[in-house]
Design an enzyme around this catalytic site. Structure first.
Site, PDB file in Angstrom:
ATOM      1  N   ARG A  81       0.877  -1.150   0.118  1.00  0.00           N
ATOM      2  CA  ARG A  81       0.059  -0.189  -0.048  1.00  0.00           C
ATOM      3  C   ARG A  81       1.064   1.234   0.000  1.00  0.00           C
ATOM      4  NH1 ARG A  81      -5.532  -0.765   0.129  1.00  0.00           N
ATOM      5  NH2 ARG A  81      -6.272  -2.607   0.838  1.00  0.00           N
ATOM      6  N   THR A 118      -3.994   3.670  -6.246  1.00  0.00           N
ATOM      7  CA  THR A 118      -2.807   3.314  -7.432  1.00  0.00           C
ATOM      8  C   THR A 118      -2.923   4.054  -8.871  1.00  0.00           C
ATOM      9  OG1 THR A 118      -2.917   1.059  -6.688  1.00  0.00           O
ATOM     10  CG2 THR A 118      -1.992   1.364  -8.977  1.00  0.00           C
ATOM     11  N   THR A 138     -10.316  -3.653  -7.927  1.00  0.00           N
ATOM     12  CA  THR A 138     -10.743  -3.502  -6.735  1.00  0.00           C
ATOM     13  C   THR A 138     -12.180  -4.410  -6.682  1.00  0.00           C
ATOM     14  OG1 THR A 138     -11.329  -2.032  -4.784  1.00  0.00           O
ATOM     15  CG2 THR A 138     -11.741  -1.136  -6.970  1.00  0.00           C
ATOM     16  N   ILE A 139     -12.224  -5.099  -5.326  1.00  0.00           N
ATOM     17  CA  ILE A 139     -13.563  -5.783  -5.092  1.00  0.00           C
ATOM     18  C   ILE A 139     -14.583  -4.641  -4.898  1.00  0.00           C
ATOM     19  CG2 ILE A 139     -12.263  -7.762  -4.193  1.00  0.00           C
ATOM     20  CD1 ILE A 139     -12.980  -6.943  -1.510  1.00  0.00           C
ATOM     21  N   ASP A 140     -14.034  -3.335  -4.339  1.00  0.00           N
ATOM     22  CA  ASP A 140     -14.890  -2.197  -4.073  1.00  0.00           C
ATOM     23  C   ASP A 140     -15.785  -1.787  -5.357  1.00  0.00           C
ATOM     24  OD1 ASP A 140     -14.136  -2.877  -1.740  1.00  0.00           O
ATOM     25  OD2 ASP A 140     -12.685  -1.103  -1.483  1.00  0.00           O
ATOM     26  N   GLY A 183     -15.781  -2.592   1.880  1.00  0.00           N
ATOM     27  CA  GLY A 183     -16.276  -1.404   1.228  1.00  0.00           C
ATOM     28  C   GLY A 183     -16.395  -0.291   2.303  1.00  0.00           C
ATOM     29  N   ARG A 279     -26.996 -12.353  15.261  1.00  0.00           N
ATOM     30  CA  ARG A 279     -25.631 -12.860  15.162  1.00  0.00           C
ATOM     31  C   ARG A 279     -24.782 -11.967  14.314  1.00  0.00           C
ATOM     32  NH1 ARG A 279     -26.699 -14.868  19.355  1.00  0.00           N
ATOM     33  NH2 ARG A 279     -26.249 -17.067  19.671  1.00  0.00           N
TER      34      ARG A 279
HETATM   35  O1  F6P Z   1      -9.195  -3.054  -1.678  1.00  0.00           O
HETATM   36  C1  F6P Z   1      -9.887  -2.213  -1.082  1.00  0.00           C
HETATM   37  C2  F6P Z   1     -10.371  -2.981   0.216  1.00  0.00           C
HETATM   38  O2  F6P Z   1     -10.855  -4.270   0.179  1.00  0.00           O
HETATM   39  C3  F6P Z   1     -11.361  -2.096   1.077  1.00  0.00           C
HETATM   40  O3  F6P Z   1     -12.615  -2.537   1.008  1.00  0.00           O
HETATM   41  C4  F6P Z   1     -11.055  -2.522   2.464  1.00  0.00           C
HETATM   42  O4  F6P Z   1     -11.183  -1.739   3.500  1.00  0.00           O
HETATM   43  C5  F6P Z   1      -9.447  -2.735   2.473  1.00  0.00           C
HETATM   44  O5  F6P Z   1      -9.236  -3.237   1.101  1.00  0.00           O
HETATM   45  C6  F6P Z   1      -8.738  -3.458   3.411  1.00  0.00           C
HETATM   46  O6  F6P Z   1      -7.652  -3.870   2.971  1.00  0.00           O
HETATM   47  P1  F6P Z   1      -6.104  -3.834   3.954  1.00  0.00           P
HETATM   48  O7  F6P Z   1      -6.486  -4.155   5.268  1.00  0.00           O
HETATM   49  O8  F6P Z   1      -5.346  -5.025   3.095  1.00  0.00           O
HETATM   50  O9  F6P Z   1      -5.419  -2.839   3.733  1.00  0.00           O
END
Ligand code: F6P
Length: 361
Positions: A81, A118, A138-140, A183, A279
Site C-alpha cells: 500500500r 494506485t 478492486t473488489i469495491d 467497502g 449474530r
Molecule cells: O481493496 C480495498 C479493500 O478491499 C477495502 O474495501 C478494505 O477496506 C481494504 O481493502 C482493506 O485492505 P487492507 O487491510 O489489506 O489494507
C-alpha cells in the site's frame, strides 16, 4: 507469432499495488502475453507495487513467468500500500527514486494495476513526466471512469455464497444474521451481494441508516411469520447519528462501544430495538482471496490486452476502462483523487426496494 505492427513502446515495467484481488494475475497475463507475442516488447516486473520501484526491485519477465497464472488468486508480482506522494519530504525522495529507477531501466512506460490510490499515484507520476497506463482492479468497484473493476465480480460471488450459507443458519435458529462485506466508502459490493443473496436489509455508506426503520422492517417480517432475517452491511456503513458527528467524535463513539466493527454495532442495535436474537459475521479478507470468477478472467484479459495495444500505439496517461460493453481508455485524471459511490438514484437501489429490501431508511 509475428508482430502486427512496429511498437512505439519497446520496454515497459508492470506493477500491482494496493489490496490484492482475484483477477490481478489474469490481467498481468493479458498485458504481458499480448505485449510479448504481438509486439515483442521487453517486460520488467516490479515487486510489491510502488515500493519495488522505489527500492529498484525490478526483474525481467519471460513468457514462463506469465504462463499458467490465469486462474491464480493474488498477484505474482506482490503488492503493497506504498503511496509515494503521501508525505512531503520522504515523499519527494520516494518520487525521485521512482523516476531514477524508471530512467535507469529505460522504461518507455509503467503499467500500474490497482484501485483509486494506485491510479491516483499513476496520474501524479504522469504529471511528473513519466508515461503511465493504469488498469482498474478492486473488489469495491469504486473507481471513477470505469463501470467495472476486475475483482468485483469474484467478490460478489464469494459474498453471495457466504450469505447463502448464513441464510440456512438464520432460518434454522430463527435469528437475524448480520453479514459485513468490505467497502469503506462505497457500498457496491454490499448492494450487489445483498441483492444476489436476498438480503432483507442492505446498509451502505452512502445511505446513513435509522435503526428504528430497520426495527420496523424486521418486526413487520416477523408479523408475516418470517422468523429470521438477513442484514447485509458494508464495512463503511454508518447510522444517521454517526453521519452527523465530526470524524474524531465518531471514532471516539465507536471506541466506546467496545465493538470491533459495524456488523457488531448493528447486531447490538437490532437486539436492543427488536429483542430478536442476532449474530454478526465479518467476511473480511476471504472476499479478496482465491481464484477469479470467469467474468473477472474475461474482463481482466480484455483490459490487459487493450493495454498492450495502447502501449504499442504509445497512448499513455490513460486508464483502460470498461465503458458499456466495450473497453476504452479514459484520461488518468478521471479516476485521480475520486471515489465512485453509489448514487442516490442508482436503479439498483430501486430494484432492491422493489423486492422488499429495507435500505435502512
Ligand atoms: O481493496 C480495498 C479493500 O478491499 C477495502 O474495501 C478494505 O477496506 C481494504 O481493502 C482493506 O485492505 P487492507 O487491510 O489489506 O489494507
Amino acid at each position: 507469432m509475428e508482430a502486427r505492427e512496429p511498437s512505439i513502446t519497446k520496454t515497459f515495467g508492470i506493477l500491482t499495488a494496493g489490496g490484492d484481488c482475484p483477477g490481478l494475475n489474469a490481467a498481468i497475463r493479458g498485458v504481458c502475453r499480448a505485449a510479448y507475442d504481438r509486439y515483442h516488447m521487453n517486460i520488467l516486473g516490479i515487486t510489491n507495487g510502488y515500493r519495488g520501484l522505489i527500492d529498484g526491485d525490478v526483474r525481467p519477465l519471460a513468457p514462463e513467468d506469465f504462463s499458467g497464472i490465469l486462474t491464480r488468486g493474488g498477484t505474482i508480482l506482490g503488492t503493497s500500500r506504498e503511496k509515494p506522494f503521501k508525505s512531503s519530504e520522504i515523499g519527494e525522495d520516494k518520487v525521485r527514486a521512482i523516476k531514477e529507477n524508471y530512467n535507469k531501466h529505460k522504461l518507455d512506460c509503467l503499467v500500474v494495476l490497482g484501485g483509486n490510490g494506485t491510479n491516483t499515484t499513476g496520474y501524479l507520476l504522469a504529471q511528473e513526466g513519466l508515461n503511465i497506463l493504469g488498469l482498474p482492479k478492486t473488489i469495491d468497484n469504486d473507481i471513477e471512469g470505469t463501470e467495472r473493476s476486475f475483482g468485483f465480480h469474484s467478490a460478489i460471488a464469494i459474498c453471495t455464497d457466504a450469505i447463502d450459507r448464513l441464510h440456512s443458519i438464520a432460518a434454522s435458529h430463527n435469528r437475524v444474521m448480520v453479514i459485513e462485506t468490505m467497502g469503506h466508502k462505497a457500498g457496491w459490493l454490499a448492494l450487489y451481494a445483498g441483492i444476489a443473496g436476498g438480503g432483507d436489509v442492505i446498509l451502505i455508506p452512502e445511505i446513513p441508516y435509522d435503526i428504528k426503520a430497520i426495527g420496523r422492517h424486521l418486526n413487520s417480517r416477523a408479523g408475516e411469520g418470517k422468523s429470521f432475517s438477513i442484514v447485509v452491511v458494508a464495512e463503511g456503513a454508518l447510522s444517521a447519528e454517526e453521519a452527523k458527528m465530526e470524524k474524531k467524535d465518531r471514532k471516539k463513539y465507536r471506541m466506546e462501544t467496545g465493538l470491533p466493527s459495524i456488523a457488531y454495532r448493528v447486531a447490538r442495535e437490532i437486539e436492543e430495538e427488536t429483542g430478536m436474537e442476532t449474530r454478526a459475521t465479518v467476511l473480511g479478507y476471504v472476499q479478496r482471496g482465491g481464484i477469479p470468477s470467469a467474468s473477472d478472467r474475461v474482463l481482466a484479459t480484455r483490459l490487459g490486452t487493450a493495454a498492450a495495444d495502447l502501449l504499442a500505439r504509445g497512448e499513455y496517461g490513460k486508464m483502460v476502462a470498461q465503458l458499456g460493453s466495450g473497453i476504452a481508455p479514459v484520461d488518468l485524471s478521471v479516476p485521480a483523487g475520486k471515489i465512485k459511490k453509489v448514487p442516490r438514484d442508482d436503479p439498483l437501489l430501486d430494484t432492491a426496494i422493489a423486492v422488499g429490501t429495507c435500505l435502512g431508511v
